[in-house]
Scaffold this motif. Sequence first.
Motif, PDB file in Angstrom:
ATOM      1  N   ASP A  49       9.729   0.014 -58.873  1.00 47.64           N
ATOM      2  CA  ASP A  49       8.488  -0.128 -59.635  1.00 47.64           C
ATOM      3  C   ASP A  49       7.384  -0.887 -58.916  1.00 47.64           C
ATOM      4  OD1 ASP A  49       9.786   1.164 -61.740  1.00 47.64           O
ATOM      5  OD2 ASP A  49      10.554  -0.737 -62.522  1.00 47.64           O
ATOM      6  N   CYS A  50       7.705  -1.537 -57.819  1.00 52.62           N
ATOM      7  CA  CYS A  50       6.707  -2.390 -57.163  1.00 52.62           C
ATOM      8  C   CYS A  50       6.660  -2.148 -55.656  1.00 52.62           C
ATOM      9  CB  CYS A  50       7.027  -3.853 -57.474  1.00 52.62           C
ATOM     10  SG  CYS A  50       5.861  -5.017 -56.782  1.00 52.62           S
ATOM     11  N   HIS A  51       7.732  -2.471 -54.969  1.00 52.05           N
ATOM     12  CA  HIS A  51       7.849  -2.278 -53.529  1.00 52.05           C
ATOM     13  C   HIS A  51       9.094  -1.444 -53.251  1.00 52.05           C
ATOM     14  CE1 HIS A  51       5.294  -6.013 -53.380  1.00 52.05           C
ATOM     15  NE2 HIS A  51       4.603  -5.133 -52.695  1.00 52.05           N
ATOM     16  N   PRO A  52       8.973  -0.124 -53.399  1.00 46.09           N
ATOM     17  CA  PRO A  52      10.155   0.719 -53.250  1.00 46.09           C
ATOM     18  C   PRO A  52      10.611   0.892 -51.808  1.00 46.09           C
ATOM     19  CG  PRO A  52       8.239   2.060 -53.786  1.00 46.09           C
ATOM     20  CD  PRO A  52       7.795   0.629 -53.823  1.00 46.09           C
ATOM     21  N   LEU A  53      11.844   1.324 -51.697  1.00 44.07           N
ATOM     22  CA  LEU A  53      12.433   1.778 -50.450  1.00 44.07           C
ATOM     23  C   LEU A  53      12.859   3.220 -50.712  1.00 44.07           C
ATOM     24  CD1 LEU A  53      13.623   1.364 -47.595  1.00 44.07           C
ATOM     25  CD2 LEU A  53      15.673   0.426 -48.686  1.00 44.07           C
ATOM     26  N   ARG A  78      -1.447  -9.522 -53.741  1.00 43.26           N
ATOM     27  CA  ARG A  78      -0.442  -8.770 -54.496  1.00 43.26           C
ATOM     28  C   ARG A  78      -0.631  -7.258 -54.390  1.00 43.26           C
ATOM     29  NH1 ARG A  78      -0.645 -11.171 -59.726  1.00 43.26           N
ATOM     30  NH2 ARG A  78       0.519 -12.857 -58.783  1.00 43.26           N
ATOM     31  N   GLY A  79      -1.860  -6.792 -54.299  1.00 41.35           N
ATOM     32  CA  GLY A  79      -2.128  -5.362 -54.235  1.00 41.35           C
ATOM     33  C   GLY A  79      -2.006  -4.751 -52.849  1.00 41.35           C
ATOM     34  N   THR A  80      -1.673  -5.567 -51.867  1.00 41.98           N
ATOM     35  CA  THR A  80      -1.543  -5.077 -50.491  1.00 41.98           C
ATOM     36  C   THR A  80      -0.071  -5.016 -50.114  1.00 41.98           C
ATOM     37  OG1 THR A  80      -3.660  -6.055 -49.910  1.00 41.98           O
ATOM     38  CG2 THR A  80      -2.194  -5.494 -48.089  1.00 41.98           C
ATOM     39  N   ALA A  81       0.338  -3.901 -49.541  1.00 41.06           N
ATOM     40  CA  ALA A  81       1.728  -3.743 -49.112  1.00 41.06           C
ATOM     41  C   ALA A  81       1.775  -3.401 -47.630  1.00 41.06           C
ATOM     42  CB  ALA A  81       2.414  -2.646 -49.911  1.00 41.06           C
ATOM     43  N   GLU A  82       2.703  -4.043 -46.933  1.00 43.73           N
ATOM     44  CA  GLU A  82       2.995  -3.639 -45.560  1.00 43.73           C
ATOM     45  C   GLU A  82       3.997  -2.500 -45.633  1.00 43.73           C
ATOM     46  OE1 GLU A  82       5.015  -5.221 -41.424  1.00 43.73           O
ATOM     47  OE2 GLU A  82       4.471  -6.698 -42.953  1.00 43.73           O
ATOM     48  N   VAL A  83       3.771  -1.466 -44.854  1.00 46.34           N
ATOM     49  CA  VAL A  83       4.651  -0.304 -44.902  1.00 46.34           C
ATOM     50  C   VAL A  83       5.328  -0.079 -43.558  1.00 46.34           C
ATOM     51  CG1 VAL A  83       3.373   0.816 -46.761  1.00 46.34           C
ATOM     52  CG2 VAL A  83       2.747   1.298 -44.392  1.00 46.34           C
TER      53      VAL A  83
END
Length: 162
Positions: A49-53, A78-83
């Motif tokens: 729901d937030c930071h999936p794999l 919080r709205g930024t994700a490293e991928v």
Amino acid sequence: MIIRDALETDLPTIVEIYNATIPTRMVTAELEPVTTEGRLPWFREHSPDCHPLWVAEIDGVLAGWFSFHSFITRCAYRGTAEVSVYVGESYRRGGVARGLLEEAIMRSPQLGITALVGCIFGHNQPSLKLFERFGFQRWGFLPRIARLDGVERDLVIMGRHV
């Protein structure tokens, strides 16, 4: 290709794909192979729901994986994700990374993610070109920050708002 949330039973293959990239010195700053047991805490940090794999399956075989991580843990980010995206050797250049990245861009708003960041070695031209094709721009450059087998390598921070 089927993209789905990773299961704990996928972790050995995820680790195998990751470890295969280490000797190339192109993708990760790890210098030694990691273990499935050692990666279990990392696996459990992910949430659908937030930071999936995610994993990508082709004909029932895990061909690659895609990970979202907190970029910086302070609330304002919080709205930024490293991928991160990794593809099994026999599936490279077959559209797996492209499909995973496209899915990430499309589904990020549903996850509350407004910006994606990828940290890519400057000599990893295939990954830099992939991210550029999907509208990522160079947001940062860290010269000679990593030392791989005595060779200093740059880190390029690629970013995109979604």
